[in-house]
Design a protein around this motif. Structure first.
Motif, PDB file in Angstrom:
ATOM      1  N   ALA A 191       0.840  -1.210   0.000  1.00  0.00           N
ATOM      2  CA  ALA A 191       0.000   0.000   0.000  1.00  0.00           C
ATOM      3  C   ALA A 191       0.873   1.257   0.000  1.00  0.00           C
ATOM      4  N   ASP A 192       1.943   1.238   0.805  1.00  0.00           N
ATOM      5  CA  ASP A 192       2.837   2.401   0.879  1.00  0.00           C
ATOM      6  C   ASP A 192       3.486   2.692  -0.477  1.00  0.00           C
ATOM      7  N   ALA A 193       3.645   1.648  -1.294  1.00  0.00           N
ATOM      8  CA  ALA A 193       4.295   1.839  -2.598  1.00  0.00           C
ATOM      9  C   ALA A 193       3.291   2.217  -3.687  1.00  0.00           C
ATOM     10  N   GLY A 194       2.008   2.354  -3.308  1.00  0.00           N
ATOM     11  CA  GLY A 194       1.017   2.811  -4.292  1.00  0.00           C
ATOM     12  C   GLY A 194       0.150   1.714  -4.869  1.00  0.00           C
ATOM     13  N   TRP A 195       0.108   0.564  -4.215  1.00  0.00           N
ATOM     14  CA  TRP A 195      -0.700  -0.549  -4.730  1.00  0.00           C
ATOM     15  C   TRP A 195      -2.007  -0.665  -3.943  1.00  0.00           C
ATOM     16  N   SER A 196      -3.126  -0.643  -4.663  1.00  0.00           N
ATOM     17  CA  SER A 196      -4.454  -0.783  -4.036  1.00  0.00           C
ATOM     18  C   SER A 196      -4.910  -2.229  -4.136  1.00  0.00           C
ATOM     19  N   LEU A 197      -5.298  -2.772  -3.014  1.00  0.00           N
ATOM     20  CA  LEU A 197      -5.715  -4.176  -2.973  1.00  0.00           C
ATOM     21  C   LEU A 197      -7.051  -4.360  -3.702  1.00  0.00           C
ATOM     22  N   VAL A 198      -7.072  -5.353  -4.592  1.00  0.00           N
ATOM     23  CA  VAL A 198      -8.314  -5.675  -5.315  1.00  0.00           C
ATOM     24  C   VAL A 198      -8.872  -7.002  -4.825  1.00  0.00           C
ATOM     25  N   ARG A 199      -7.976  -7.954  -4.608  1.00  0.00           N
ATOM     26  CA  ARG A 199      -8.425  -9.301  -4.252  1.00  0.00           C
ATOM     27  C   ARG A 199      -7.294 -10.010  -3.516  1.00  0.00           C
ATOM     28  N   MET A 200      -7.660 -10.734  -2.471  1.00  0.00           N
ATOM     29  CA  MET A 200      -6.663 -11.550  -1.773  1.00  0.00           C
ATOM     30  C   MET A 200      -7.248 -12.936  -1.556  1.00  0.00           C
ATOM     31  N   VAL A 201      -6.467 -13.949  -1.872  1.00  0.00           N
ATOM     32  CA  VAL A 201      -6.937 -15.329  -1.781  1.00  0.00           C
ATOM     33  C   VAL A 201      -5.965 -16.092  -0.891  1.00  0.00           C
ATOM     34  N   GLU A 202      -6.496 -16.815   0.088  1.00  0.00           N
ATOM     35  CA  GLU A 202      -5.653 -17.695   0.910  1.00  0.00           C
ATOM     36  C   GLU A 202      -6.123 -19.114   0.642  1.00  0.00           C
TER      37      GLU A 202
END
Ligand SMILES: C[S@@+](CC[C@H](N)C(=O)[O-])C[C@H]1O[C@@H](n2cnc3c(N)ncnc32)[C@H](O)[C@@H]1O
Length: 233
Positions: A191-202
């Motif tokens: 996030a700090d580097a400018g990436w917005s989370l769209v989807r996370m899969v575990e």
């Protein structure tokens, strides 16, 4: 010995002999990347380029980079490929890719913050970063299955999950280093580097593999793989 040409042979044998790669890793990579026809993607730590081939089959254009010259050369069958040492992407033109992906690579890069920052520079605004990695529950030093001798129940020991750390695992004639960071830290650095989370899969071990192995069967509840899709702000 760590990643480089020395481990290339070991990795090729490992992938070829492990059904988990085709059954679990490739489908998760496609799920989080969703390659689009005509788009340009950078495969970070491309290995022999097998995912570049899959991305190419979807009509997209894949470029590879890997620390091993031998693997980068094999990958060049599926698209232009260069030797690089992540997180250094200073050789890549800024914002020149529609997306990038790293599959089973980030855990071998010590400085994840630098990795996310470098990839953000090479991907255009609105572009994508897809990650498949060993789940942090699994990379934490001293983590592992604990079997209760009374009833065979398998529980998971977290080890030093909350700290950064690393482990050395035997690989062929040498070893490979896995760098651990807890999930919260990894997501915050992205996030700090400018990436917005769209989807996370575990994802845990696949039913096909669990059905074949009693110990794995009892670890179905343990997250093994992490898949993430981000877009660049
Ligand atoms: C586990 S293999 C995965 C290969 C490929 N992504 C795949 O899924 O088939 C890890 C790969 O990352 C590469 N690698 C490890 N550390 C690297 C670094 N610092 N910079 C670039 N490549 C690296 C290795 O040479 C190897 O090809």
């Amino acid at each position: 010995m760590s990643w480089g040409d020395d481990l290339a042979g070991w990795w090729l044998e490992e992938v070829l002999s492990d059904p988990a790669y085709g059954d679990e890793v490739v489908p998760l990579a496609l799920e989080v990347l969703q390659p689009e026809s005509g788009r340009r993607y950078l495969d970070l730590g491309c290995g022999d380029g097998r995912l570049m081939r899959v991305v190419g089959d979807a009509g997209a254009v894949a470029f590879g980079c890997d620390v091993s010259g031998r693997l980068a050369e094999l990958a060049s069958r599926f698209g232009p490929s260069v030797v690089c040492r992540l997180p250094d992407l200073s050789w890549a033109k800024p914002q020149s890719f529609d997306g990038a992906y790293a599959v089973l690579v980030l855990e071998h890069v010590e400085d994840a913050a630098a990795f996310f920052g470098a990839v953000a520079s090479t991907v255009r605004a609105g572009g994508v970063l897809a990650l498949v990695a060993n789940h942090p529950a699994f990379t934490a030093p001293e983590s592992g299955p604990v079997i209760d001798p009374s009833d065979g129940e398998v529980t998971w020991r977290w080890g030093s999950y909350l700290d950064r750390g690393s482990t050395r695992e035997p690989a062929g004639e040498g070893h490979v280093v896995f760098h651990h960071r807890p999930l919260g830290r990894l997501l915050s650095e992205a996030a700090d580097a400018g990436w917005s989370l769209v989807r996370m899969v575990e994802r845990g071990v696949s039913p096909t593999r669990a059905d074949r192995d009693r110990l794995l069967d009892r670890q179905r509840h343990v997250p093994r793989l992490l898949g993430v899709r981000w877009t660049r702000r």
